[in-house]
Design an enzyme around this catalytic site. Sequence first.
Site, short mmCIF file in Angstrom:
data_model
loop_
_atom_site.label_atom_id
_atom_site.label_comp_id
_atom_site.label_asym_id
_atom_site.label_seq_id
_atom_site.Cartn_x
_atom_site.Cartn_y
_atom_site.Cartn_z
N ASP A 102 0.52 -0.93 -0.16
CA ASP A 102 -0.19 -0.32 -0.16
C ASP A 102 0.49 1.30 0.28
O ASP A 102 1.93 0.93 0.14
CB ASP A 102 -1.27 0.11 1.10
CG ASP A 102 -1.66 -1.00 1.55
OD1 ASP A 102 -1.82 -1.63 0.37
OD2 ASP A 102 -2.22 -1.46 2.66
N1 URA Z 1 -1.74 -5.79 3.35
C1 URA Z 1 -1.89 -4.90 4.06
O1 URA Z 1 -3.07 -4.67 4.52
N2 URA Z 1 -0.74 -3.75 3.51
C2 URA Z 1 -0.10 -3.80 2.56
O2 URA Z 1 0.68 -3.03 2.38
C3 URA Z 1 0.47 -5.37 2.46
C4 URA Z 1 -0.04 -6.62 3.08
#
Ligand code: URA
Length: 241
Positions: A102
């Site tokens: 993310d």
């Molecule tokens: N899980 C999440 O919630 N975000 C990420 O970036 C990776 C795994």
Amino acid sequence: MERLQKVIAHAGIASRRKAEELILEGKVKVNGKVVKELGVKVGPNDRVEVNEIPLEREEPVYFLFYKPRGVISSVHDEKGRKAVVDYFPHIDARIYPVGRLDYDTSGLLLLTNDGEFANLLMHPKHNIEKVYIAKVKGIPFREKLKQLERGIRLEDGMTAPARAKVISVDKRKQTALVELTIHEGRNRQVRRMFEAIGHPVMKLRRDRYAFLDLKGLNAGESRELTAHEVKQLYALANSTR
Ligand code: URA
């Protein structure tokens, strides 16, 4: 010299098996001539076409990157935000991230121009282990961690068995650092899992991907994978099929 099906797979067009089918079906040309046998090897100067379209060939490159927070896991962002590939201005190869983190998540992200490698590692059936460190609101009870470990019902189905352990707690601020090890890679999975047990994530970092970690790197820095590491990742993905 490399086998034709390997060269096609590396370009990300098809798996090796599918590349073999394309060859047998007469859809592949080398230097303008149809090649229908599987044993053929090609060098860097041979022109390969699949379905009349020339193959873009580059030396495969592999990077381990410590993605900072506030960077998008793509090649380019239409909204003008910083993208992971912006950290590799000196690399001519057209690299892209293997999966994504993310925008607000930091941590270990692989980048490559090897399509076969990326497709293998991203495939859900390959179960690559990923370790995340989450700073969460509140201090989760043991039973909540057990719930994470057994599986959480999310809108896209149950999560697979995981491992969770509290690393530290801040009683005054009522926060905890929790290490969560998962094998899946669904969208925002870690955040959604913690949300589901009532402990929303405040900060998230991926510390490990298979046997790789962030040792020796600061956020924004990267290193090339060694040839041995690349081989090990190929072997791992192929063994968990
Ligand atoms: N899980 C999440 O919630 N975000 C990420 O970036 C990776 C795994």
